[in-house]
Scaffold this motif. Structure first.
Motif, PDB file in Angstrom:
ATOM      1  N   LEU A 175      -0.677  10.569 -42.805  1.00  6.44           N
ATOM      2  CA  LEU A 175      -0.046   9.738 -41.775  1.00  6.44           C
ATOM      3  C   LEU A 175       0.827  10.598 -40.871  1.00  6.44           C
ATOM      4  CD1 LEU A 175       1.217   6.841 -44.102  1.00  6.44           C
ATOM      5  CD2 LEU A 175      -1.022   7.084 -43.000  1.00  6.44           C
ATOM      6  N   ARG A 176       0.637  10.457 -39.573  1.00  5.77           N
ATOM      7  CA  ARG A 176       1.516  11.165 -38.638  1.00  5.77           C
ATOM      8  C   ARG A 176       2.578  10.197 -38.164  1.00  5.77           C
ATOM      9  NH1 ARG A 176      -2.757  12.206 -34.330  1.00  5.77           N
ATOM     10  NH2 ARG A 176      -3.260  10.182 -35.200  1.00  5.77           N
ATOM     11  N   PHE A 208      11.911  15.223 -33.718  1.00  5.69           N
ATOM     12  CA  PHE A 208      10.998  16.359 -33.872  1.00  5.69           C
ATOM     13  C   PHE A 208       9.716  16.196 -33.074  1.00  5.69           C
ATOM     14  CE2 PHE A 208       7.377  15.496 -36.754  1.00  5.69           C
ATOM     15  CZ  PHE A 208       7.696  14.235 -37.224  1.00  5.69           C
ATOM     16  N   LYS A 209       9.432  14.952 -32.682  1.00  5.41           N
ATOM     17  CA  LYS A 209       8.387  14.681 -31.699  1.00  5.41           C
ATOM     18  C   LYS A 209       8.641  13.284 -31.153  1.00  5.41           C
ATOM     19  CE  LYS A 209       4.940  12.849 -34.878  1.00  5.41           C
ATOM     20  NZ  LYS A 209       3.599  12.900 -35.396  1.00  5.41           N
ATOM     21  N   ARG A 261       6.679  21.423 -24.237  1.00  6.71           N
ATOM     22  CA  ARG A 261       5.695  20.454 -24.772  1.00  6.71           C
ATOM     23  C   ARG A 261       4.621  20.118 -23.746  1.00  6.71           C
ATOM     24  NH1 ARG A 261       6.371  20.916 -30.104  1.00  6.71           N
ATOM     25  NH2 ARG A 261       8.423  20.295 -30.811  1.00  6.71           N
ATOM     26  N   GLU A 313      -1.673  11.108 -48.581  1.00  2.00           N
ATOM     27  CA  GLU A 313      -1.662  10.407 -47.287  1.00  2.00           C
ATOM     28  C   GLU A 313      -1.799  11.411 -46.154  1.00  2.00           C
ATOM     29  OE1 GLU A 313       1.054  10.857 -45.110  1.00  2.00           O
ATOM     30  OE2 GLU A 313       2.310  12.025 -46.469  1.00  2.00           O
TER      31      GLU A 313
HETATM   32  C1  UGA Z   1       1.911  15.845 -40.301  1.00  2.00           C
HETATM   33  C2  UGA Z   1       0.375  15.848 -40.316  1.00  2.00           C
HETATM   34  O1  UGA Z   1      -0.127  15.912 -38.966  1.00  2.00           O
HETATM   35  C3  UGA Z   1      -0.172  14.601 -41.005  1.00  2.00           C
HETATM   36  O2  UGA Z   1      -1.600  14.683 -41.083  1.00  2.00           O
HETATM   37  C4  UGA Z   1       0.429  14.539 -42.429  1.00  2.00           C
HETATM   38  O3  UGA Z   1      -0.005  13.384 -43.114  1.00  2.00           O
HETATM   39  C5  UGA Z   1       1.946  14.510 -42.326  1.00  2.00           C
HETATM   40  O4  UGA Z   1       2.387  15.704 -41.648  1.00  2.00           O
HETATM   41  C6  UGA Z   1       2.497  14.454 -43.735  1.00  2.00           C
HETATM   42  O5  UGA Z   1       2.316  15.402 -44.497  1.00  2.00           O
HETATM   43  O6  UGA Z   1       2.992  13.388 -44.131  1.00  2.00           O
HETATM   44  P1  UGA Z   1       3.759  14.738 -38.714  1.00  2.00           P
HETATM   45  O7  UGA Z   1       4.728  15.681 -39.361  1.00  2.00           O
HETATM   46  O8  UGA Z   1       4.125  13.306 -38.572  1.00  2.00           O
HETATM   47  O9  UGA Z   1       2.349  14.748 -39.525  1.00  2.00           O
HETATM   48  O10 UGA Z   1       3.492  15.230 -37.248  1.00  2.00           O
HETATM   49  P2  UGA Z   1       2.491  16.088 -36.358  1.00  2.00           P
HETATM   50  O11 UGA Z   1       2.069  15.249 -35.211  1.00  2.00           O
HETATM   51  O12 UGA Z   1       1.418  16.741 -37.112  1.00  2.00           O
HETATM   52  O13 UGA Z   1       3.499  17.183 -35.772  1.00  2.00           O
HETATM   53  C7  UGA Z   1       4.267  18.044 -36.605  1.00  2.00           C
HETATM   54  C8  UGA Z   1       5.124  18.950 -35.756  1.00  2.00           C
HETATM   55  O14 UGA Z   1       4.318  19.930 -35.123  1.00  2.00           O
HETATM   56  C9  UGA Z   1       5.873  18.253 -34.622  1.00  2.00           C
HETATM   57  O15 UGA Z   1       7.162  18.829 -34.532  1.00  2.00           O
HETATM   58  C10 UGA Z   1       5.057  18.583 -33.400  1.00  2.00           C
HETATM   59  O16 UGA Z   1       5.793  18.529 -32.212  1.00  2.00           O
HETATM   60  C11 UGA Z   1       4.661  20.002 -33.748  1.00  2.00           C
HETATM   61  N1  UGA Z   1       3.513  20.541 -33.019  1.00  2.00           N
HETATM   62  C12 UGA Z   1       2.318  19.942 -33.081  1.00  2.00           C
HETATM   63  C13 UGA Z   1       3.685  21.720 -32.331  1.00  2.00           C
HETATM   64  O17 UGA Z   1       4.773  22.292 -32.289  1.00  2.00           O
HETATM   65  N2  UGA Z   1       2.641  22.266 -31.688  1.00  2.00           N
HETATM   66  C14 UGA Z   1       1.452  21.712 -31.722  1.00  2.00           C
HETATM   67  O18 UGA Z   1       0.533  22.315 -31.136  1.00  2.00           O
HETATM   68  C15 UGA Z   1       1.254  20.518 -32.413  1.00  2.00           C
END
Ligand code: UGA
Length: 446
Positions: free
Chosen positions: A158-159, A336-337, A425, A156
């Motif tokens: 999924l974010r 976390f976001k 952020r 998957e």
């Molecule tokens: C992530 C991946 O983006 C998905 O494609 C994947 O399916 C999922 O993991 C998974 O393996 O199930 P997610 O953890 O929901 O999804 O969130 P993201 O939006 O990718 O962010 C992850 C973290 O990185 C958050 O803490 C966000 O704030 C942080 N982030 C993101 C940063 O610190 N800097 C950035 O430039 C971008």
């Protein structure tokens, strides 16, 4: 298609409901009877944009139901999807105990069933987990051979916060297969989706998932390393640096005179580091896996090391502004976001742990995550969780914004001329009228 999904957590429930929306008949299985009862009453056990509505629709359409055991299944299923958790153990190794337990139960189930069922892993698992580990358990428990049952891997992407959209409008679908019937079933299942399909063996599908997450995590850590450097040098805004990067045609090619503008550069925001249930655990798991295979895995180590240090970089910035002991801090954002109540590996945990004994007082707020967060860090003398953050702006000297919930934009309506705003952020425009605007990657020295 009639489908059972093992695990009604984040991935299982969203997958089940989205497949049900596509007119499949779905049964989500979870051992926790309270979760099952709540789901069947239309009450999901976690927050996700659009989930309540989707659950209500699918229950009403009678395509979807939750059950507490595969044994209670009331339809003849063709496909079982495993969507259980694959957490890290203390060393960062992947913990396959839920996969093992699910595979054993499925093995027993297919032993009793005469028709051909495909078992497909959706959980994030290391290469060869499907074709060696799961296959072996299924064969041992069922006394059948691959071919009598089917096997595949379908990761998957999924974010959290946009998971339903990500499922319904995917960039691609990866179909890993070990037998032809499973390949055909998965192709049929995903035929309504008009996107590219990558059809490979299971171990390739497994590695695609890890490579995807590790590359994203790598780019976040790389952007953080350069942001830390920009801060040290001073009078550089890392956003300008990223815009410069964005114009390289290898990142952002032109088509018919127009930039394609790949989303990765919009996604990257240097700041306090990544958290969540995926990136930290997946990078650690692949690091340990590679090391066991005799590799150094230096890139994976660096991704983690940079990320682990990032909260301290933020605290350092705050220590430079004034004597922290005199300052009250309003923290906006604990998950976390934004758009999730998930606090797993949230940078806010480390930041609050490092700040709480250094400052006069912390007021902490999140629209959805306070309850989860207090289980990790309970309220204490210097740490108060607040529901109406607007009432604490005037009482705080520093406002630290740790995720980007829309509602935080209301801060712009306040008189902030005596406030420090720390915005890793990049939720606010750096020209906002505050005493000092600070963030990782921007240190305007006069
Ligand atoms: C992530 C991946 O983006 C998905 O494609 C994947 O399916 C999922 O993991 C998974 O393996 O199930 P997610 O953890 O929901 O999804 O969130 P993201 O939006 O990718 O962010 C992850 C973290 O990185 C958050 O803490 C966000 O704030 C942080 N982030 C993101 C940063 O610190 N800097 C950035 O430039 C971008």
């Amino acid at each position: 298609m009639n489908i059972a999904i093992i695990g009604s957590g984040y991935v299982g429930l969203i997958t089940g409901l989205c497949l049900s929306k596509q007119n499949n008949i779905v049964r989500c299985i979870d051992l926790n009877t309270q979760i099952v009862e709540n789901i069947n009453n239309g009450i999901p056990h976690f927050f996700e944009e659009g989930l309540n509505e989707l659950l209500a629709d699918e229950l009403e359409a009678k395509r979807f139901k939750a059950l507490s055991s595969l044994e209670n299944i009331d339809i003849e299923i063709e496909l079982i999807i495993i969507a259980v958790g694959t957490p890290s153990d203390n060393s960062g190794d992947i913990d396959l105990s839920y996969i093992e337990e699910a595979s054993k139960n499925i093995g027993k189930f297919i032993k009793k069933n005469k028709h051909h069922i495909s078992i497909v892993i959706k959980s994030t698992v290391l290469p060869t987990t499907t074709d060696l580990f799961v296959r072996q358990i299924l064969e041992d428990e069922s006394s059948k051979k691959l071919g009598d049952f089917g096997l595949g891997m379908n990761p998957e992407f999924l974010r959290e916060g946009s998971a339903i959209k990500d499922f319904l409008y995917p960039d691609r679908v990866v179909i890993g297969w070990e037998d032809k019937k499973t390949k055909e079933r998965l192709e049929k299942l995903y035929s309504p989706w008009d996107c590219e399909k990558i059809i490979v063996n299971s171990r390739t599908a497994e590695l695609i998932k890890y490579t995807n997450n590790c590359f994203l995590a790598l780019q976040i850590s790389a952007s953080n390393e350069f942001a830390n450097l920009a801060y040290k040098i001073g009078n550089i805004d890392i956003e300008d640096v990223m815009s410069g990067l964005n114009l390289d045609k290898r990142w952002n090619p032109k088509k018919n005179g127009k930039r394609l503008n790949p989303g990765i550069l919009n996604y990257l925001k240097s700041g306090c580091g990544f958290g969540g249930s995926c990136f930290p655990k997946d990078v650690k798991a692949i690091r340990n896996y590679g090391i066991k295979k005799g590799l150094k895995m230096e890139m994976a180590r660096s991704i983690i090391n940079i990320n682990n240090r990032q909260p301290a970089e933020l605290v350092k910035i705050m220590e430079e502004i004034d004597n922290l002991e005199k300052l009250s801090i309003l923290i906006l954002g604990l998950s976390f976001k934004e758009n999730t109540d998930d606090i797993r590996e949230s940078p806010a945990i480390q930041i609050i742990k490092q700040l709480r004994n250094k400052v006069k007082k912390i007021f902490a707020h999140d629209p959805m995550a306070i309850e989860n967060f207090t289980l990790v860090i309970p309220p204490q003398k210097k740490l108060e969780y607040v529901k109406n953050w607007e009432n604490f702006v005037t009482r705080s000297d520093v406002i630290l914004v740790l995720n980007g919930w829309k509602n935080f934009k209301k801060l712009e309506n306040f008189d902030l001329r005596k406030k420090y705003l720390i915005d890793p952020r990049r939720v606010f425009n750096k020209s906002i009228n505050v005493k000092k605007y600070l963030t990782i990657g921007l240190n305007n020295k006069s």
